[in-house]
Structures are given as structure tokens and as C-alpha cells.
Scaffold this motif. Structure first.
Motif, PDB file in Angstrom:
ATOM      1  N   MET A  91       0.816  -1.226   0.152  1.00 29.24           N
ATOM      2  CA  MET A  91      -0.120   0.070  -0.210  1.00 29.24           C
ATOM      3  C   MET A  91       0.869   1.229   0.044  1.00 29.24           C
ATOM      4  O   MET A  91       0.608   2.179  -0.491  1.00 29.24           O
ATOM      5  CB  MET A  91      -0.730   0.170   1.096  1.00 29.24           C
ATOM      6  N   ALA A  92       1.970   1.065   0.732  1.00 33.69           N
ATOM      7  CA  ALA A  92       2.777   2.262   0.914  1.00 33.69           C
ATOM      8  C   ALA A  92       3.442   2.747  -0.652  1.00 33.69           C
ATOM      9  O   ALA A  92       3.247   4.085  -1.055  1.00 33.69           O
ATOM     10  CB  ALA A  92       4.153   2.161   1.642  1.00 33.69           C
ATOM     11  N   LYS A  93       3.570   1.664  -1.537  1.00 38.31           N
ATOM     12  CA  LYS A  93       4.157   1.820  -2.718  1.00 38.31           C
ATOM     13  C   LYS A  93       3.119   2.570  -3.612  1.00 38.31           C
ATOM     14  O   LYS A  93       3.502   3.971  -4.081  1.00 38.31           O
ATOM     15  CB  LYS A  93       4.367   0.526  -3.323  1.00 38.31           C
ATOM     16  N   TYR A  94       1.881   2.410  -3.370  1.00 33.82           N
ATOM     17  CA  TYR A  94       0.896   3.050  -4.213  1.00 33.82           C
ATOM     18  C   TYR A  94       0.662   4.348  -3.764  1.00 33.82           C
ATOM     19  O   TYR A  94       0.125   5.164  -4.615  1.00 33.82           O
ATOM     20  CB  TYR A  94      -0.257   2.157  -4.545  1.00 33.82           C
ATOM     21  N   LYS A  95       0.630   4.387  -2.618  1.00 28.67           N
ATOM     22  CA  LYS A  95       0.291   5.839  -1.970  1.00 28.67           C
ATOM     23  C   LYS A  95       1.585   6.750  -1.898  1.00 28.67           C
ATOM     24  O   LYS A  95       1.654   7.804  -1.119  1.00 28.67           O
ATOM     25  CB  LYS A  95      -0.188   5.605  -0.523  1.00 28.67           C
ATOM     26  N   GLN A  96       2.771   6.181  -2.561  1.00 26.02           N
ATOM     27  CA  GLN A  96       3.907   6.945  -2.528  1.00 26.02           C
ATOM     28  C   GLN A  96       4.651   7.536  -1.138  1.00 26.02           C
ATOM     29  O   GLN A  96       4.757   8.858  -0.823  1.00 26.02           O
ATOM     30  CB  GLN A  96       4.019   8.178  -3.352  1.00 26.02           C
ATOM     31  N   LEU A  97       4.418   6.397  -0.308  1.00 25.20           N
ATOM     32  CA  LEU A  97       4.833   6.757   1.344  1.00 25.20           C
ATOM     33  C   LEU A  97       5.858   5.758   1.566  1.00 25.20           C
ATOM     34  O   LEU A  97       5.936   4.598   0.927  1.00 25.20           O
ATOM     35  CB  LEU A  97       3.510   6.575   2.256  1.00 25.20           C
ATOM     36  N   SER A  98       6.456   5.970   2.649  1.00 25.78           N
ATOM     37  CA  SER A  98       7.648   4.953   3.265  1.00 25.78           C
ATOM     38  C   SER A  98       6.536   4.010   4.187  1.00 25.78           C
ATOM     39  O   SER A  98       5.850   4.370   4.479  1.00 25.78           O
ATOM     40  CB  SER A  98       8.659   5.701   4.084  1.00 25.78           C
ATOM     41  N   PRO A  99       7.126   2.603   4.088  1.00 32.34           N
ATOM     42  CA  PRO A  99       6.388   1.702   4.837  1.00 32.34           C
ATOM     43  C   PRO A  99       6.056   2.068   6.167  1.00 32.34           C
ATOM     44  O   PRO A  99       5.098   1.753   6.827  1.00 32.34           O
ATOM     45  CB  PRO A  99       7.232   0.471   4.642  1.00 32.34           C
ATOM     46  N   GLU A 100       6.912   2.798   6.749  1.00 36.01           N
ATOM     47  CA  GLU A 100       6.959   3.248   8.147  1.00 36.01           C
ATOM     48  C   GLU A 100       5.914   4.259   8.101  1.00 36.01           C
ATOM     49  O   GLU A 100       5.096   4.137   9.191  1.00 36.01           O
ATOM     50  CB  GLU A 100       8.280   3.750   8.682  1.00 36.01           C
ATOM     51  N   ARG A 101       5.829   5.285   7.451  1.00 38.26           N
ATOM     52  CA  ARG A 101       4.658   6.234   7.551  1.00 38.26           C
ATOM     53  C   ARG A 101       3.193   5.536   7.094  1.00 38.26           C
ATOM     54  O   ARG A 101       2.102   5.954   8.028  1.00 38.26           O
ATOM     55  CB  ARG A 101       4.895   7.192   6.214  1.00 38.26           C
ATOM     56  N   MET A 102       3.290   4.685   6.176  1.00 34.68           N
ATOM     57  CA  MET A 102       1.873   3.934   5.851  1.00 34.68           C
ATOM     58  C   MET A 102       1.534   3.222   7.127  1.00 34.68           C
ATOM     59  O   MET A 102       0.387   3.208   7.405  1.00 34.68           O
ATOM     60  CB  MET A 102       2.312   2.864   4.899  1.00 34.68           C
ATOM     61  N   GLN A 103       2.376   2.454   7.889  1.00 30.67           N
ATOM     62  CA  GLN A 103       1.947   1.569   9.043  1.00 30.67           C
ATOM     63  C   GLN A 103       1.610   2.712  10.146  1.00 30.67           C
ATOM     64  O   GLN A 103       0.609   2.401  10.770  1.00 30.67           O
ATOM     65  CB  GLN A 103       3.384   0.970   9.608  1.00 30.67           C
ATOM     66  N   GLU A 104       2.135   3.757  10.257  1.00 30.17           N
ATOM     67  CA  GLU A 104       1.811   4.650  11.249  1.00 30.17           C
ATOM     68  C   GLU A 104       0.317   5.200  10.902  1.00 30.17           C
ATOM     69  O   GLU A 104      -0.332   5.291  11.880  1.00 30.17           O
ATOM     70  CB  GLU A 104       2.798   5.935  11.119  1.00 30.17           C
ATOM     71  N   ILE A 105       0.243   5.623   9.681  1.00 33.04           N
ATOM     72  CA  ILE A 105      -1.331   6.067   9.397  1.00 33.04           C
ATOM     73  C   ILE A 105      -2.249   5.190   9.674  1.00 33.04           C
ATOM     74  O   ILE A 105      -3.348   5.044  10.055  1.00 33.04           O
ATOM     75  CB  ILE A 105      -1.249   6.261   8.076  1.00 33.04           C
ATOM     76  N   LEU A 106      -2.084   3.679   9.198  1.00 31.69           N
ATOM     77  CA  LEU A 106      -2.897   2.419   9.310  1.00 31.69           C
ATOM     78  C   LEU A 106      -3.159   2.275  10.737  1.00 31.69           C
ATOM     79  O   LEU A 106      -4.393   2.239  11.220  1.00 31.69           O
ATOM     80  CB  LEU A 106      -2.426   1.488   8.510  1.00 31.69           C
ATOM     81  N   ILE A 107      -2.245   2.068  11.389  1.00 29.44           N
ATOM     82  CA  ILE A 107      -2.290   1.941  13.040  1.00 29.44           C
ATOM     83  C   ILE A 107      -3.006   3.026  13.650  1.00 29.44           C
ATOM     84  O   ILE A 107      -4.022   2.769  14.622  1.00 29.44           O
ATOM     85  CB  ILE A 107      -1.115   1.857  13.685  1.00 29.44           C
ATOM     86  N   ALA A 108      -2.893   4.367  13.410  1.00 31.76           N
ATOM     87  CA  ALA A 108      -3.559   5.449  13.721  1.00 31.76           C
ATOM     88  C   ALA A 108      -5.278   5.122  13.492  1.00 31.76           C
ATOM     89  O   ALA A 108      -6.007   5.465  14.278  1.00 31.76           O
ATOM     90  CB  ALA A 108      -3.303   6.616  13.392  1.00 31.76           C
ATOM     91  N   ASN A 109      -5.431   4.938  12.176  1.00 31.28           N
ATOM     92  CA  ASN A 109      -6.863   4.680  11.861  1.00 31.28           C
ATOM     93  C   ASN A 109      -7.543   3.392  12.739  1.00 31.28           C
ATOM     94  O   ASN A 109      -8.620   3.758  13.348  1.00 31.28           O
ATOM     95  CB  ASN A 109      -6.867   4.231  10.434  1.00 31.28           C
ATOM     96  N   LEU A 110      -6.672   2.441  12.976  1.00 35.10           N
ATOM     97  CA  LEU A 110      -7.311   1.343  13.761  1.00 35.10           C
ATOM     98  C   LEU A 110      -7.601   1.953  15.190  1.00 35.10           C
ATOM     99  O   LEU A 110      -8.537   1.524  15.639  1.00 35.10           O
ATOM    100  CB  LEU A 110      -6.312   0.186  13.904  1.00 35.10           C
ATOM    101  N   LEU A 111      -6.580   2.510  15.673  1.00 37.82           N
ATOM    102  CA  LEU A 111      -6.952   3.210  17.343  1.00 37.82           C
ATOM    103  C   LEU A 111      -7.885   4.071  17.354  1.00 37.82           C
ATOM    104  O   LEU A 111      -8.451   4.151  18.456  1.00 37.82           O
ATOM    105  CB  LEU A 111      -5.547   3.490  17.926  1.00 37.82           C
ATOM    106  N   ARG A 112      -8.244   4.814  16.167  1.00 38.18           N
ATOM    107  CA  ARG A 112      -9.078   5.660  15.984  1.00 38.18           C
ATOM    108  C   ARG A 112     -10.742   4.895  16.110  1.00 38.18           C
ATOM    109  O   ARG A 112     -11.626   5.520  16.613  1.00 38.18           O
ATOM    110  CB  ARG A 112      -9.212   6.682  14.974  1.00 38.18           C
ATOM    111  N   ILE A 113     -10.729   3.814  15.451  1.00 42.97           N
ATOM    112  CA  ILE A 113     -12.134   3.514  15.252  1.00 42.97           C
ATOM    113  C   ILE A 113     -12.400   2.258  16.652  1.00 42.97           C
ATOM    114  O   ILE A 113     -13.520   2.006  16.850  1.00 42.97           O
ATOM    115  CB  ILE A 113     -12.270   2.462  14.184  1.00 42.97           C
TER     116      ILE A 113
END
Ligand code: MN
Length: 251
Positions: free
Chosen positions: A228-250
């Protein structure tokens, strides 16, 4: 959140661990690896056993389900679904399926899903993982009608609708969980590119989705983050951070 003692490494919001050869081992493996997992069920009768397997686990949680593809034979379990509904925080697999093999039960599916959403709305605080194959428009209509003023979280699992349906779902507050198979199709990649980062989540849909010829496991979501990071042009670390933040928010 109060639920997890340590930040999860990743998460899988739609897999069927009770369909693996050794479910208890699959539950414990996800727990050990700190992969927050919603393990969905397909029939209300499966709920008590899944609760037992998850007893004492922090990261693995069963969901109460009535799969649209089983409604033709299991609609009579809807009463049992409502018996368990108050004790279930996670709901799935539920939804609608109008594909060729299941369209003959579509009217019953529609009534069952409508009832389920009304029950979730009444109690509140539920997190739903929703199937919408060839039925996106009706799923969105029912979500809008029943959950518009609800605090229930709506996650569209393996979304295959059009870009305009995806935009409508975003307006209705829906989240989208991505699996490895979706990222292998142009449709899935287009969807990922158009969705806002704050609506993205992860799933495997194992054992139906295979990775390297074997049923996908919650741990495989770590690899999905990199893709997903590749398609969103983000680093894997940044992508992981975004996704985990989404999880914790819900949660
Ligand atoms: Mn599924």
C-alpha cells in the motif's frame, strides 16, 4: 483505548480463523505476533466456540456474523444472532451479495441485513465488517438509512464498487479494508489511490485469500502495508503509522 497493553505491529480486520485446520493455534499465533485481529464468523451458531478460543486474548476478537452467502440456509438463525448481539462488539461477516450464485436469496438477504443494522443502531458502539459484492448501492442505502445517526463503525470489506460508489461511501463515513488480492487488480489500485488516508484499513480474508499458495494469515498484513505504501507513495513506516492510527481511532 484501554484494550491493548502494547501498540499492535499490524492488524487484520477481516479473516476467518475458525475455518483454519487448527483455529486455536491461529488465534494464539496472531496474539503472540501482536496482530490485532477481528476474526469473523459466518453463522451465529459459531459464536460461543469463537468466544472460547478468544478468551483471555488482547489482540484477537471474534465477530458475530451471518454471511449473506449463507442466508439462504441460515436465515432461521437470525433470532440467535439477536440473542448474542448485546455481548458482541464486532459484527461480521454481514452484508449483501447479488452475484449469480446468491441472487436467488437476495430478498431474504436484504431483510436480514436491514434487521441486523437496526439492531446495531439500537444498541450502538458496534464495529461492522461488511460484504457488498455486486450490491454496493443497496448496502450504502441501508447503511445510510439505519446508521446515519449512529456511532457504529462501518468497514467495507473487499470493496469492488465503482469510484463514484466509493466516493459516496466516504461521504457516508465508511472505512475500507484492503487485502493482498485487491492490490493485484487495477480496480483495487485505483480505489486505494482515490481514498483518503484516514479511511484505509487492512484485512487478509484468509483462508479464502491465499498467499504463496497457502491460506493468508493475519501476519501477512505486514506485507500488505508495504504494498500500500508503494501505491500511496509513502514509506512503509509512514504507511504503518497512518494505518495503526486509523485502527486506534475506530476502537
Ligand atoms: Mn470473508
Amino acid at each position: 483505548m484501554g484494550m491493548l497493553s502494547e501498540r499492535p505491529l499490524s492488524f487484520d480486520l477481516h479473516c476467518h480463523l475458525d475455518l483454519y485446520p487448527n483455529p486455536l493455534e491461529a488465534f494464539q499465533e496472531a496474539e503472540k505476533n501482536r496482530i490485532f485481529t477481528i476474526t469473523v464468523t459466518t453463522t451465529p451458531k459459531a459464536w460461543p466456540q469463537n468466544r472460547l478460543w478468544a478468551q483471555g486474548l488482547q489482540y484477537v476478537h471474534p465477530a458475530l456474523g451471518l454471511h449473506p452467502q449463507l442466508v439462504a440456509s441460515r436465515a432461521s438463525e437470525l433470532g440467535l444472532f439477536f440473542t448474542y448481539l448485546p455481548e458482541a462488539r464486532f459484527i461480521g461477516e454481514v452484508g449483501l451479495d447479488r452475484s449469480e450464485a446468491y441472487k436467488s436469496s437476495y430478498d431474504v438477504q436484504y431483510r436480514v441485513f436491514d434487521e441486523i443494522l437496526k439492531g446495531c443502531q439500537r444498541i450502538g458502539g458496534k464495529i461492522l465488517t461488511i460484504h457488498s459484492l455486486q450490491a454496493v448501492n443497496d448496502v450504502l442505502t441501508l447503511l445510510d438509512r439505519n446508521l446515519r445517526h449512529s456511532n457504529c463503525v462501518r468497514i467495507l470489506h473487499w470493496f469492488t464498487g465503482t469510484p463514484s460508489e466509493a466516493k459516496k461511501a466516504v461521504e457516508l463515513g465508511c472505512f475500507f479494508s484492503f487485502n493482498s488480492k485487491m492490490l493485484k487488480t487495477d480496480k483495487g489500485k485505483t480505489l486505494l489511490e482515490l481514498l483518503p488516508n484516514d479511511r484505509l484499513l487492512l484485512e487478509t480474508d484468509g483462508p479464502f485469500v491465499k498467499v504463496g499458495g497457502k491460506p493468508a494469515h493475519p501476519m501477512d498484513t505486514v506485507q500488505i502495508i508495504s504494498e500500500m505504501a508503494k501505491y500511496k507513495q509513502l514509506s512503509p513506516e509512514r504507511m504503518q503509522e497512518i494505518l495503526i492510527a486509523n485502527l486506534l481511532r475506530i476502537l
